[in-house]
Structure formats: structure tokens, C-alpha cells
Design a protein around this motif. Structure first.
Motif, PDB file in Angstrom:
ATOM      1  N   ILE A 158      43.490  72.647   6.911  1.00 30.54           N
ATOM      2  CA  ILE A 158      43.845  71.273   7.280  1.00 30.54           C
ATOM      3  C   ILE A 158      45.316  70.995   7.008  1.00 30.54           C
ATOM      4  O   ILE A 158      46.036  70.447   7.849  1.00 30.54           O
ATOM      5  CB  ILE A 158      42.956  70.269   6.525  1.00 30.54           C
ATOM      6  CG1 ILE A 158      41.488  70.425   6.959  1.00 30.54           C
ATOM      7  CG2 ILE A 158      43.421  68.837   6.780  1.00 30.54           C
ATOM      8  CD1 ILE A 158      40.523  69.564   6.166  1.00 30.54           C
ATOM      9  N   LEU A 159      45.785  71.394   5.823  1.00 28.58           N
ATOM     10  CA  LEU A 159      47.179  71.145   5.470  1.00 28.58           C
ATOM     11  C   LEU A 159      48.145  71.925   6.359  1.00 28.58           C
ATOM     12  O   LEU A 159      49.207  71.422   6.731  1.00 28.58           O
ATOM     13  CB  LEU A 159      47.419  71.499   4.007  1.00 28.58           C
ATOM     14  CG  LEU A 159      46.797  70.559   2.967  1.00 28.58           C
ATOM     15  CD1 LEU A 159      47.026  71.099   1.560  1.00 28.58           C
ATOM     16  CD2 LEU A 159      47.368  69.163   3.087  1.00 28.58           C
ATOM     17  N   SER A 160      47.780  73.161   6.702  1.00 29.79           N
ATOM     18  CA  SER A 160      48.640  73.964   7.579  1.00 29.79           C
ATOM     19  C   SER A 160      48.770  73.322   8.950  1.00 29.79           C
ATOM     20  O   SER A 160      49.874  73.235   9.508  1.00 29.79           O
ATOM     21  CB  SER A 160      48.080  75.382   7.711  1.00 29.79           C
ATOM     22  OG  SER A 160      48.023  76.035   6.459  1.00 29.79           O
ATOM     23  N   LEU A 161      47.648  72.853   9.496  1.00 26.60           N
ATOM     24  CA  LEU A 161      47.673  72.205  10.803  1.00 26.60           C
ATOM     25  C   LEU A 161      48.483  70.913  10.747  1.00 26.60           C
ATOM     26  O   LEU A 161      49.257  70.613  11.670  1.00 26.60           O
ATOM     27  CB  LEU A 161      46.244  71.924  11.262  1.00 26.60           C
ATOM     28  CG  LEU A 161      46.062  71.453  12.705  1.00 26.60           C
ATOM     29  CD1 LEU A 161      46.582  72.514  13.675  1.00 26.60           C
ATOM     30  CD2 LEU A 161      44.595  71.165  12.996  1.00 26.60           C
ATOM     31  N   LEU A 217      51.912  70.514  13.022  1.00 25.16           N
ATOM     32  CA  LEU A 217      51.945  69.486  14.056  1.00 25.16           C
ATOM     33  C   LEU A 217      52.711  68.245  13.620  1.00 25.16           C
ATOM     34  O   LEU A 217      53.466  67.666  14.399  1.00 25.16           O
ATOM     35  CB  LEU A 217      50.507  69.085  14.437  1.00 25.16           C
ATOM     36  CG  LEU A 217      49.634  70.143  15.093  1.00 25.16           C
ATOM     37  CD1 LEU A 217      48.234  69.584  15.343  1.00 25.16           C
ATOM     38  CD2 LEU A 217      50.252  70.630  16.395  1.00 25.16           C
ATOM     39  N   GLY A 218      52.502  67.831  12.376  1.00 27.90           N
ATOM     40  CA  GLY A 218      52.990  66.532  11.953  1.00 27.90           C
ATOM     41  C   GLY A 218      54.472  66.473  11.635  1.00 27.90           C
ATOM     42  O   GLY A 218      55.162  65.530  12.046  1.00 27.90           O
ATOM     43  N   LEU A 219      54.995  67.454  10.903  1.00 24.50           N
ATOM     44  CA  LEU A 219      56.405  67.379  10.510  1.00 24.50           C
ATOM     45  C   LEU A 219      57.336  67.447  11.720  1.00 24.50           C
ATOM     46  O   LEU A 219      58.199  66.568  11.879  1.00 24.50           O
ATOM     47  CB  LEU A 219      56.727  68.477   9.497  1.00 24.50           C
ATOM     48  CG  LEU A 219      58.112  68.406   8.865  1.00 24.50           C
ATOM     49  CD1 LEU A 219      58.330  67.068   8.176  1.00 24.50           C
ATOM     50  CD2 LEU A 219      58.327  69.553   7.881  1.00 24.50           C
ATOM     51  N   PRO A 220      57.208  68.440  12.613  1.00 20.71           N
ATOM     52  CA  PRO A 220      58.070  68.432  13.805  1.00 20.71           C
ATOM     53  C   PRO A 220      57.824  67.201  14.681  1.00 20.71           C
ATOM     54  O   PRO A 220      58.776  66.647  15.240  1.00 20.71           O
ATOM     55  CB  PRO A 220      57.677  69.721  14.545  1.00 20.71           C
ATOM     56  CG  PRO A 220      57.022  70.573  13.518  1.00 20.71           C
ATOM     57  CD  PRO A 220      56.336  69.641  12.579  1.00 20.71           C
ATOM     58  N   GLY A 221      56.557  66.786  14.787  1.00 19.28           N
ATOM     59  CA  GLY A 221      56.240  65.634  15.628  1.00 19.28           C
ATOM     60  C   GLY A 221      56.894  64.356  15.137  1.00 19.28           C
ATOM     61  O   GLY A 221      57.510  63.607  15.912  1.00 19.28           O
ATOM     62  N   ASN A 222      56.800  64.089  13.845  1.00 27.63           N
ATOM     63  CA  ASN A 222      57.401  62.875  13.304  1.00 27.63           C
ATOM     64  C   ASN A 222      58.921  62.926  13.313  1.00 27.63           C
ATOM     65  O   ASN A 222      59.575  61.911  13.575  1.00 27.63           O
ATOM     66  CB  ASN A 222      56.888  62.638  11.881  1.00 27.63           C
ATOM     67  CG  ASN A 222      55.476  62.087  11.846  1.00 27.63           C
ATOM     68  OD1 ASN A 222      55.227  60.957  12.247  1.00 27.63           O
ATOM     69  ND2 ASN A 222      54.539  62.893  11.371  1.00 27.63           N
ATOM     70  N   ALA A 230      53.743  69.187   1.696  1.00 25.23           N
ATOM     71  CA  ALA A 230      52.634  70.058   2.082  1.00 25.23           C
ATOM     72  C   ALA A 230      52.827  71.511   1.621  1.00 25.23           C
ATOM     73  O   ALA A 230      51.864  72.144   1.179  1.00 25.23           O
ATOM     74  CB  ALA A 230      52.427  70.010   3.595  1.00 25.23           C
ATOM     75  N   PRO A 231      54.050  72.097   1.705  1.00 23.69           N
ATOM     76  CA  PRO A 231      54.195  73.486   1.222  1.00 23.69           C
ATOM     77  C   PRO A 231      53.812  73.658  -0.249  1.00 23.69           C
ATOM     78  O   PRO A 231      53.282  74.716  -0.634  1.00 23.69           O
ATOM     79  CB  PRO A 231      55.681  73.776   1.455  1.00 23.69           C
ATOM     80  CG  PRO A 231      56.077  72.876   2.576  1.00 23.69           C
ATOM     81  CD  PRO A 231      55.286  71.630   2.358  1.00 23.69           C
ATOM     82  N   LEU A 232      54.065  72.653  -1.083  1.00 24.83           N
ATOM     83  CA  LEU A 232      53.685  72.749  -2.490  1.00 24.83           C
ATOM     84  C   LEU A 232      52.169  72.807  -2.639  1.00 24.83           C
ATOM     85  O   LEU A 232      51.634  73.606  -3.425  1.00 24.83           O
ATOM     86  CB  LEU A 232      54.248  71.565  -3.274  1.00 24.83           C
ATOM     87  CG  LEU A 232      55.774  71.367  -3.247  1.00 24.83           C
ATOM     88  CD1 LEU A 232      56.163  70.197  -4.139  1.00 24.83           C
ATOM     89  CD2 LEU A 232      56.482  72.634  -3.690  1.00 24.83           C
ATOM     90  N   PHE A 233      51.473  71.971  -1.883  1.00 28.26           N
ATOM     91  CA  PHE A 233      50.018  71.983  -1.942  1.00 28.26           C
ATOM     92  C   PHE A 233      49.450  73.292  -1.395  1.00 28.26           C
ATOM     93  O   PHE A 233      48.453  73.812  -1.908  1.00 28.26           O
ATOM     94  CB  PHE A 233      49.441  70.797  -1.165  1.00 28.26           C
ATOM     95  CG  PHE A 233      49.677  69.469  -1.822  1.00 28.26           C
ATOM     96  CD1 PHE A 233      49.128  69.185  -3.061  1.00 28.26           C
ATOM     97  CD2 PHE A 233      50.443  68.502  -1.198  1.00 28.26           C
ATOM     98  CE1 PHE A 233      49.343  67.962  -3.676  1.00 28.26           C
ATOM     99  CE2 PHE A 233      50.665  67.270  -1.798  1.00 28.26           C
ATOM    100  CZ  PHE A 233      50.119  66.998  -3.049  1.00 28.26           C
ATOM    101  N   LEU A 234      50.079  73.806  -0.338  1.00 27.07           N
ATOM    102  CA  LEU A 234      49.615  75.073   0.227  1.00 27.07           C
ATOM    103  C   LEU A 234      49.780  76.214  -0.770  1.00 27.07           C
ATOM    104  O   LEU A 234      48.893  77.066  -0.914  1.00 27.07           O
ATOM    105  CB  LEU A 234      50.378  75.380   1.521  1.00 27.07           C
ATOM    106  CG  LEU A 234      50.016  74.527   2.736  1.00 27.07           C
ATOM    107  CD1 LEU A 234      50.981  74.789   3.883  1.00 27.07           C
ATOM    108  CD2 LEU A 234      48.576  74.807   3.180  1.00 27.07           C
ATOM    109  N   ARG A 235      50.904  76.244  -1.459  1.00 30.80           N
ATOM    110  CA  ARG A 235      51.110  77.258  -2.493  1.00 30.80           C
ATOM    111  C   ARG A 235      50.098  77.089  -3.625  1.00 30.80           C
ATOM    112  O   ARG A 235      49.570  78.075  -4.166  1.00 30.80           O
ATOM    113  CB  ARG A 235      52.536  77.150  -3.031  1.00 30.80           C
ATOM    114  CG  ARG A 235      52.836  78.035  -4.237  1.00 30.80           C
ATOM    115  CD  ARG A 235      52.705  79.506  -3.903  1.00 30.80           C
ATOM    116  NE  ARG A 235      52.909  80.338  -5.083  1.00 30.80           N
ATOM    117  CZ  ARG A 235      52.760  81.652  -5.104  1.00 30.80           C
ATOM    118  NH1 ARG A 235      52.403  82.297  -3.998  1.00 30.80           N
ATOM    119  NH2 ARG A 235      52.955  82.332  -6.215  1.00 30.80           N
TER     120      ARG A 235
END
Length: 369
Positions: free
Chosen positions: A26-29, A33-38, A73-78
Motif C-alpha cells: 500500500i505504501l509503495s503504491l 502514484l501520490g508523490l509525483p502526482g501531487n 513514506a520511505p522511512l515507513f517502508l524501511r
């Protein structure tokens, strides 16, 4: 001479749970999608929109809030994928959760502003025309951001980076909720989040749109403004992604008040996934804008978002048209349906394409004594 020195490898990280795998997906998606989109929305507003309307500024603030929270999000993914616990310290643990909470409050109260704007435009068009200025909006936006930062203050106090020794004697740090073993603090945090982040704003939104729909139905309008539809989609998306989180809050509060370990355990199992699901709400709005502006993509290319928001520049003119229509209806003449619907449109999506001839005729009739 052979060396007798032996090196001991560190114990392997614990195996990844199914919940962690779901959270990573979920976080990867959301990040992809969200960071470039926003950021694309922010770029479009600053570089492609010539005159930024009230609605455009609301969307800009919503995109800024979503992009900011997605940076964590990268911190949570790690944290989920590394198997080494939280490696970024206590300050980062508190900060990223604080920003997530700020994003929740900013998003929902910006949506409240959109809903109140629609309500004023339909029920109090003359008041809306006087109040709908950029100066008033900037003051309201500042108030929303300050309110969000204040309402989020409990989050860093109830989040801590604690060490835990696993069965394989590996000691890791985990960024987890911490309430000093107090039931009252847990009940306060989750009730406060749900009341201020769900019950209060959605009650206001429902009240505004119920009044709007009743007004439109009483006026016997056959069609609805497309901009209002898009705002309803934004509201629906926020509710879809955040409602499970607030349901888990309520379940945990009920379990705490009833002293039911089974109910509490069920809430604790579900919390990581619903939190990741709520995180995905920050990636949804740019997708909605793409669908709304799809008709401009062939003509404008990457500038389609600017074309989409350029339509909001006619908001003041539309409100003025709506006011003339209301005045003419009070004097006994019937306003043109296309004109009124065009005035009701938020212009956030494609502007309503009413009958231009009918609109111009109606405008001429209004000018006649």
C-alpha cells in the motif's frame, strides 16, 4: 599459519508478517502514484495557471499537504521491510507521525471549506459573492493549517521509540504508540482523533450538502454541476480511506472501556493495515484530477492540469450570473436553467457547458427594465 579467529554473523532479521507485506504494498503504491502526482499538481498551479482562483488555491493546499506527508513514506517502508526496527531515532518517529496527523486534519478541513463554499454559493449567493475573495481565503487557509497543527499536538506525545528484545535475543527499536500504561490516555487519543477528524467535519459536510441538494431539488434542476460531483468524489475518497482507521479507533476504545482483551487485540491487529490504507488517501486526489481533465490531455498535453484549473477563473462571473438569475426569479421571470447550473459549478472539473445562446439571451433579458 591458519587463523583461528572466527566471526559471528548477526542474527537474521525476523521473518516478514503478512500485515507488513500488505503495508509495504500500500505504501509503495501511494509513494509511486501520490508523490509525483501531487508535485505535478503543485507545478501546474504555479507554472501553468495564469490566474489562481479560490478553488485553485484550495486544491494547491490539499496537494501540498499530501505531498508533504508522502515524503515520510520511505522511512515507513524501511521500517516495515528492513526487519531492523525503527532506525531513525525518536525525533523522526514523532515527526513523521505528527505530519501524518497534520495531513489528516488539513485535508478534511479543506474539504469542509469546499463544502461550505458550495453551500454559500447555492443558498446565499450574494453573501458568497462578497466573501469569496482571495484575502478571505488566505485567512481561512491560515486558520486551517494552524488548527491542524494544534489538533495534532497529542500525536508526538503518544508515540515513542521503544526497545524490545525479540526471541532470538536481537534487541530492536520500534516506533509505536505509548500511553504510559494508562487506559485514560489511550481512550482520549483515539476518541479525540475520531471526533475532531471524522465526526465534526463530516457532520458539517453532510449538513452543507444536504442543504445544497434540497435547494437544487426544490428548484427542479435536472442536472448537477460537474464541479460539485468532483468535490463529492474527493469527499467520498477521503471517507473511504479514513473510515476504517476511525472504526478501529472506536473498536479499541470500546475494548478498553469494557476491559475486553479480545476486542483490544482485534483492534491492534487491524491498526497497521488501516493506517497504511489511510496513508493512501494522499495519492488519490491527483488521480481524480486526471479523470476530470482527461478531455484536455490531447490538446494541452502536460499542461492539461492548467487548462482544468483555468476554468475556475470564471467563478466570480458565475456567481454574479447566479445572483442576477435569483434576482430575476424574485421579480417573476424564470431564470435560464443552463445559466444557473453554470453558476453553481465549482469549475474545479470541466465547467458546465450550458447553452451559450440561452445564457446570453437570459443576460440580455436581465438588463432590460
Amino acid at each position: 599459519m591458519a587463523s583461528n579467529i572466527t566471526t559471528s554473523a548477526p542474527p537474521p532479521p525476523p521473518s516478514m508478517s503478512v500485515g507488513a507485506q500488505v503495508g509495504i504494498a500500500i505504501l509503495s503504491l501511494a509513494l509511486v502514484l501520490g508523490l509525483p502526482g501531487n508535485l505535478f499538481v503543485v507545478w501546474s498551479v504555479f507554472c501553468r495557471v495564469k490566474k489562481r482562483s479560490v478553488t485553485c488555491l484550495l486544491v494547491l493546499n490539499l496537494a501540498l499537504a499530501d505531498a508533504t506527508v508522502l515524503l515520510g513514506a520511505p522511512l515507513f517502508l524501511r521500517y516495515l521491510a528492513g526487519g531492523r526496527g525503527w532506525e531513525f531515532g525518536s525525533a523522526a518517529c514523532k515527526l513523521v507521525h505528527y505530519l501524518s496527523s497534520v495531513n489528516m486534519y488539513v485535508s478534511i478541513y479543506l474539504i469542509c471549506l469546499m463544502s461550505m463554499d458550495r453551500w454559500l454559493a447555492v443558498t446565499r449567493p450574494f453573501v458568497s459573492q462578497r466573501m469569496r475573495t482571495k484575502q478571505s481565503l488566505l485567512a481561512l487557509l491560515l486558520a486551517v493549517w494552524v488548527l491542524a497543527f494544534v489538533l495534532s499536538l497529542p500525536m508526538p506525545f503518544y508515540r515513542s521509540n521503544l526497545s524490545k528484545t525479540l526471541p532470538n535475543n536481537l534487541t530492536l527499536s520500534f516506533c509505536i504508540p505509548y500511553h504510559w500504561n494508562s487506559v485514560a490516555h489511550r481512550v482520549f487519543q483515539y476518541l479525540f482523533e475520531t471526533i475532531m477528524g471524522c465526526v465534526v467535519p463530516f457532520s458539517l459536510i453532510n449538513t452543507c450538502y444536504s442543504s445544497v441538494f434540497c435547494r437544487l431539488q426544490s428548484a427542479k434542476f435536472q442536472r448537477r454541476a460537474q464541479g460539485s460531483r468532483l468535490i463529492l468524489l474527493i469527499i467520498g475518497a477521503f471517507a473511504l480511506f479514513w473510515l476504517p482507521y476511525h472504526i478501529v479507533n472506536i473498536i479499541e476504545v470500546v475494548g478498553l472501556l469494557q476491559d475486553s482483551p479480545t476486542v483490544i487485540a482485534a483492534a491492534l491487529r487491524g491498526r497497521p493495515n488501516v493506517t497504511a490504507f489511510a496513508y493512501f488517501s494522499s495519492a488519490v486526489n491527483p488521480i481524480l484530477y486526471v479523470f476530470a481533465g482527461s478531455s484536455h490531455i490531447r490538446q494541452a498535453g502536460l499542461g492539461f492540469m492548467g487548462k482544468l484549473f483555468d476554468g475556475t477563473n470564471s467563478e466570480s462571473r458565475s456567481n454574479s450570473t447566479f445572483s442576477r438569475s435569483v434576482r430575476s426569479s424574485r421579480s417573476g421571470s424564470s431564470p435560464d436553467e443552463g445559466t444557473v447550473l453554470q453558476a453553481l459549478s465549482t469549475k474545479l472539473g470541466k465547467s458546465f457547458k450550458g447553452k451559450q445562446k440561452s445564457s446570453s439571451v437570459a443576460g440580455k433579458e436581465d438588463d432590460e427594465p
